[in-house]
Motif scaffolding. Structure first.
Motif, PDB file in Angstrom:
ATOM      1  N   ASP A  61       0.825  -1.206   0.000  1.00 53.63           N
ATOM      2  CA  ASP A  61       0.000   0.000   0.000  1.00 53.63           C
ATOM      3  C   ASP A  61       0.861   1.259   0.000  1.00 53.63           C
ATOM      4  OD1 ASP A  61      -2.583   1.397   0.239  1.00 53.63           O
ATOM      5  OD2 ASP A  61      -1.835   1.955   2.225  1.00 53.63           O
ATOM      6  N   ALA A  62       2.085   1.151   0.503  1.00 51.15           N
ATOM      7  CA  ALA A  62       2.990   2.305   0.531  1.00 51.15           C
ATOM      8  C   ALA A  62       3.650   2.550  -0.825  1.00 51.15           C
ATOM      9  CB  ALA A  62       4.062   2.103   1.598  1.00 51.15           C
ATOM     10  N   VAL A  63       3.509   1.613  -1.754  1.00 51.35           N
ATOM     11  CA  VAL A  63       4.099   1.765  -3.088  1.00 51.35           C
ATOM     12  C   VAL A  63       3.125   2.578  -3.940  1.00 51.35           C
ATOM     13  CG1 VAL A  63       4.990   0.574  -5.116  1.00 51.35           C
ATOM     14  CG2 VAL A  63       5.280  -0.446  -2.843  1.00 51.35           C
ATOM     15  N   THR A  64       3.365   3.859  -4.014  1.00 46.50           N
ATOM     16  CA  THR A  64       2.443   4.742  -4.738  1.00 46.50           C
ATOM     17  C   THR A  64       2.410   4.448  -6.236  1.00 46.50           C
ATOM     18  OG1 THR A  64       4.213   6.386  -4.919  1.00 46.50           O
ATOM     19  CG2 THR A  64       2.704   6.580  -3.043  1.00 46.50           C
ATOM     20  N   ALA A  65       3.448   3.780  -6.753  1.00 48.51           N
ATOM     21  CA  ALA A  65       3.477   3.464  -8.181  1.00 48.51           C
ATOM     22  C   ALA A  65       2.349   2.516  -8.583  1.00 48.51           C
ATOM     23  CB  ALA A  65       4.828   2.848  -8.558  1.00 48.51           C
ATOM     24  N   LEU A  66       1.756   1.816  -7.605  1.00 45.02           N
ATOM     25  CA  LEU A  66       0.656   0.906  -7.912  1.00 45.02           C
ATOM     26  C   LEU A  66      -0.624   1.657  -8.264  1.00 45.02           C
ATOM     27  CD1 LEU A  66       1.143  -1.856  -5.189  1.00 45.02           C
ATOM     28  CD2 LEU A  66       1.618  -2.020  -7.634  1.00 45.02           C
ATOM     29  N   GLY A  67      -0.676   2.923  -7.932  1.00 44.60           N
ATOM     30  CA  GLY A  67      -1.829   3.743  -8.305  1.00 44.60           C
ATOM     31  C   GLY A  67      -3.135   3.206  -7.744  1.00 44.60           C
ATOM     32  N   HIS A  68      -4.137   3.082  -8.611  1.00 43.81           N
ATOM     33  CA  HIS A  68      -5.466   2.656  -8.182  1.00 43.81           C
ATOM     34  C   HIS A  68      -5.535   1.178  -7.814  1.00 43.81           C
ATOM     35  CE1 HIS A  68      -7.340   6.477  -9.010  1.00 43.81           C
ATOM     36  NE2 HIS A  68      -6.876   6.485 -10.258  1.00 43.81           N
ATOM     37  N   TRP A  69      -4.481   0.425  -8.125  1.00 38.35           N
ATOM     38  CA  TRP A  69      -4.469  -0.981  -7.716  1.00 38.35           C
ATOM     39  C   TRP A  69      -4.476  -1.098  -6.197  1.00 38.35           C
ATOM     40  CZ3 TRP A  69      -5.674  -4.756 -10.849  1.00 38.35           C
ATOM     41  CH2 TRP A  69      -5.449  -4.607 -12.225  1.00 38.35           C
ATOM     42  N   ARG A  70      -4.006  -0.069  -5.521  1.00 43.07           N
ATOM     43  CA  ARG A  70      -3.990  -0.105  -4.063  1.00 43.07           C
ATOM     44  C   ARG A  70      -5.395  -0.107  -3.472  1.00 43.07           C
ATOM     45  NH1 ARG A  70      -0.530   4.608  -1.804  1.00 43.07           N
ATOM     46  NH2 ARG A  70      -1.764   5.770  -3.338  1.00 43.07           N
ATOM     47  N   ASP A  71      -6.377   0.312  -4.264  1.00 43.99           N
ATOM     48  CA  ASP A  71      -7.755   0.312  -3.767  1.00 43.99           C
ATOM     49  C   ASP A  71      -8.261  -1.089  -3.470  1.00 43.99           C
ATOM     50  OD1 ASP A  71      -7.693   3.026  -4.091  1.00 43.99           O
ATOM     51  OD2 ASP A  71      -8.888   3.055  -5.931  1.00 43.99           O
ATOM     52  N   HIS A 121      -5.153  -0.456   2.429  1.00 45.27           N
ATOM     53  CA  HIS A 121      -5.347   0.901   1.913  1.00 45.27           C
ATOM     54  C   HIS A 121      -6.461   1.621   2.657  1.00 45.27           C
ATOM     55  CE1 HIS A 121      -4.989   4.105  -1.023  1.00 45.27           C
ATOM     56  NE2 HIS A 121      -6.297   4.053  -1.252  1.00 45.27           N
ATOM     57  N   TRP A 122      -7.377   0.856   3.271  1.00 43.70           N
ATOM     58  CA  TRP A 122      -8.543   1.455   3.917  1.00 43.70           C
ATOM     59  C   TRP A 122      -8.512   1.317   5.429  1.00 43.70           C
ATOM     60  CZ3 TRP A 122     -10.983   4.064   0.249  1.00 43.70           C
ATOM     61  CH2 TRP A 122     -10.918   3.598  -1.074  1.00 43.70           C
ATOM     62  N   GLN A 123      -7.399   0.873   6.005  1.00 45.59           N
ATOM     63  CA  GLN A 123      -7.393   0.553   7.428  1.00 45.59           C
ATOM     64  C   GLN A 123      -7.580   1.773   8.327  1.00 45.59           C
ATOM     65  OE1 GLN A 123      -3.656  -1.044   8.858  1.00 45.59           O
ATOM     66  NE2 GLN A 123      -2.464   0.145   7.381  1.00 45.59           N
ATOM     67  N   PHE A 124      -7.219   2.980   7.826  1.00 42.48           N
ATOM     68  CA  PHE A 124      -7.397   4.186   8.624  1.00 42.48           C
ATOM     69  C   PHE A 124      -8.535   5.066   8.105  1.00 42.48           C
ATOM     70  CE2 PHE A 124      -2.926   3.133   9.570  1.00 42.48           C
ATOM     71  CZ  PHE A 124      -3.023   3.051  10.958  1.00 42.48           C
ATOM     72  N   ALA A 125      -9.429   4.465   7.318  1.00 44.49           N
ATOM     73  CA  ALA A 125     -10.583   5.222   6.830  1.00 44.49           C
ATOM     74  C   ALA A 125     -11.504   5.635   7.970  1.00 44.49           C
ATOM     75  CB  ALA A 125     -11.355   4.385   5.808  1.00 44.49           C
ATOM     76  N   TRP A 126     -11.354   4.998   9.135  1.00 43.25           N
ATOM     77  CA  TRP A 126     -12.187   5.353  10.284  1.00 43.25           C
ATOM     78  C   TRP A 126     -11.930   6.775  10.769  1.00 43.25           C
ATOM     79  CZ3 TRP A 126      -9.430   6.819  14.522  1.00 43.25           C
ATOM     80  CH2 TRP A 126      -8.133   6.326  14.666  1.00 43.25           C
ATOM     81  N   ALA A 127     -10.799   7.360  10.384  1.00 46.43           N
ATOM     82  CA  ALA A 127     -10.520   8.735  10.797  1.00 46.43           C
ATOM     83  C   ALA A 127     -11.583   9.700  10.275  1.00 46.43           C
ATOM     84  CB  ALA A 127      -9.133   9.154  10.311  1.00 46.43           C
ATOM     85  N   ASP A 128     -12.244   9.338   9.178  1.00 52.14           N
ATOM     86  CA  ASP A 128     -13.303  10.188   8.636  1.00 52.14           C
ATOM     87  C   ASP A 128     -14.539  10.203   9.528  1.00 52.14           C
ATOM     88  OD1 ASP A 128     -11.735  10.760   6.439  1.00 52.14           O
ATOM     89  OD2 ASP A 128     -12.558   9.129   5.230  1.00 52.14           O
ATOM     90  N   ALA A 129     -14.628   9.239  10.454  1.00 52.82           N
ATOM     91  CA  ALA A 129     -15.787   9.179  11.342  1.00 52.82           C
ATOM     92  C   ALA A 129     -15.666  10.145  12.513  1.00 52.82           C
ATOM     93  CB  ALA A 129     -15.995   7.762  11.859  1.00 52.82           C
ATOM     94  N   VAL A 130     -14.444  10.561  12.840  1.00 49.71           N
ATOM     95  CA  VAL A 130     -14.252  11.485  13.964  1.00 49.71           C
ATOM     96  C   VAL A 130     -14.061  12.896  13.428  1.00 49.71           C
ATOM     97  CG1 VAL A 130     -13.438   9.801  15.634  1.00 49.71           C
ATOM     98  CG2 VAL A 130     -11.826  10.761  14.016  1.00 49.71           C
ATOM     99  N   GLN A 131     -14.998  13.307  12.614  1.00 47.92           N
ATOM    100  CA  GLN A 131     -15.038  14.658  12.055  1.00 47.92           C
ATOM    101  C   GLN A 131     -16.403  15.265  12.358  1.00 47.92           C
ATOM    102  OE1 GLN A 131     -12.377  16.047  10.664  1.00 47.92           O
ATOM    103  NE2 GLN A 131     -11.156  14.168  10.705  1.00 47.92           N
ATOM    104  N   PRO A 132     -16.498  16.607  12.368  1.00 47.70           N
ATOM    105  CA  PRO A 132     -17.822  17.216  12.604  1.00 47.70           C
ATOM    106  C   PRO A 132     -18.865  16.719  11.616  1.00 47.70           C
ATOM    107  CG  PRO A 132     -16.083  18.871  12.738  1.00 47.70           C
ATOM    108  CD  PRO A 132     -15.441  17.610  12.251  1.00 47.70           C
TER     109      PRO A 132
END
Length: 299
Positions: A237-247, A252-263
């Protein structure tokens, strides 16, 4: 002169007796109850040790902040770590942030990867199946208990962190690094969502560990293999050259929960992460059940 007696056959030759015929009162659904398996796993030293580690971590961080002073972010950038001492809710969120990437991976891999392989290493797996416990029932019980203990580990950490943080820094709103705050009640609800998402995101590790546990007699191999493959996913996931393959990588989504602690919480990332994680997990669980059903168990 007597004639030979003719043997009459009225139907197909009888097959092997079923379990219900050979044992009166036998019910496959009653074998290896979840309560029995849960008690067995709770009494194991690795379960107690993992629980102690997770319970001690918040105390270690409180001591670290007391010795080192206020946390500092890189340059002028304010991160969640900078708000760790703002309130008990912030301290709990920081504990989840620092442990979600690796520390919480370990109990999931341990509880789901050690469960079947340990029985094989003790040479007790074949005796469980001879009880007779149906193979699908055996795996279902062990998987349910493994996932339950994994969830308990993820709930234990923020609960202890919230209690310790409230005593050390007070009860108050969750301060958001980008500005604003969440009321204590709202913050508690969002933290429940965060824990639920972290659990779902770790289902891939659970699937890997459980599948490997059905393939090997070495518990360390199953646990280490699951942790190692999870780390490989983080590296990719840290290899940015993979582009959209990281999706397509769960990491790639393990810290998506940070969006939940927003107003104004954003759920799209968590929805995509959930879809990816659940898809991988279902495939791995299916492979585990299918492979174990055909496996020649000699341990």
């Amino acid at each position: 002169m007597s004639t030979p007696t003719k043997l009459a056959t009225t139907g197909p030759a009888p097959g092997p007796a079923s379990a219900s015929d050979s044992a009166s009162g036998y019910r496959a659904g009653r074998t290896l109850p979840l309560r029995v398996e849960l008690v067995r796993q709770l009494k194991r030293r690795r379960t107690l040790a993992m629980g102690a580690i997770l319970a001690v971590l918040p105390f270690v961080l409180v001591v670290a902040f007391a010795i080192g002073g206020e946390p500092e972010g890189p340059g002028d950038r304010i991160t969640l770590m900078d708000t760790a001492t703002a309130s008990g809710a912030n301290f709990a969120a920081v504990n989840l942030f620092v442990s979600a990437g690796f520390l919480l991976v370990v109990p999931v891999a341990l509880f789901c990867g050690d469960t079947v392989a340990s029985e094989a290493s003790w040479s007790s797996l074949r005796y469980l199946l001879a009880a007779p416990v149906p193979r699908a029932r055996l795996l279902a019980s062990k998987l349910a208990v493994g996932l339950g203990l994994s969830l308990a580990a993820m709930v234990l950490l923020p609960l202890v962190a919230l209690a310790v943080g409230t005593v050390a820094y007070g009860w108050g709103p969750l301060a958001i690094p980008t500005g604003g705050s969440l009321a204590p009640g709202t913050a508690a609800q969002r933290l429940v969502v965060v824990v639920a998402y972290i659990f779902v995101s770790q289902l891939v590790t659970a699937g890997l560990a459980f599948w490997l546990s059905t393939r090997t007699d070495a518990p360390l191999g199953a646990v280490g293999g699951a942790v190692g493959l999870t780390i490989v996913g983080n590296v990719l996931d840290a290899v940015t050259a993979l582009g959209h393959w990281r999706d397509f990588l769960p990491a790639h989504w393990q810290f998506a929960w940070a969006d939940a602690v927003q107003p104004n919480p954003e759920w799209s990332g968590m929805i995509q992460g959930t879809a990816v994680s659940v898809t991988y997990a279902l495939v791995l669980f299916a492979l585990a059940f299918r492979g174990f059903a055909r496996k020649d168990v000699v341990s």
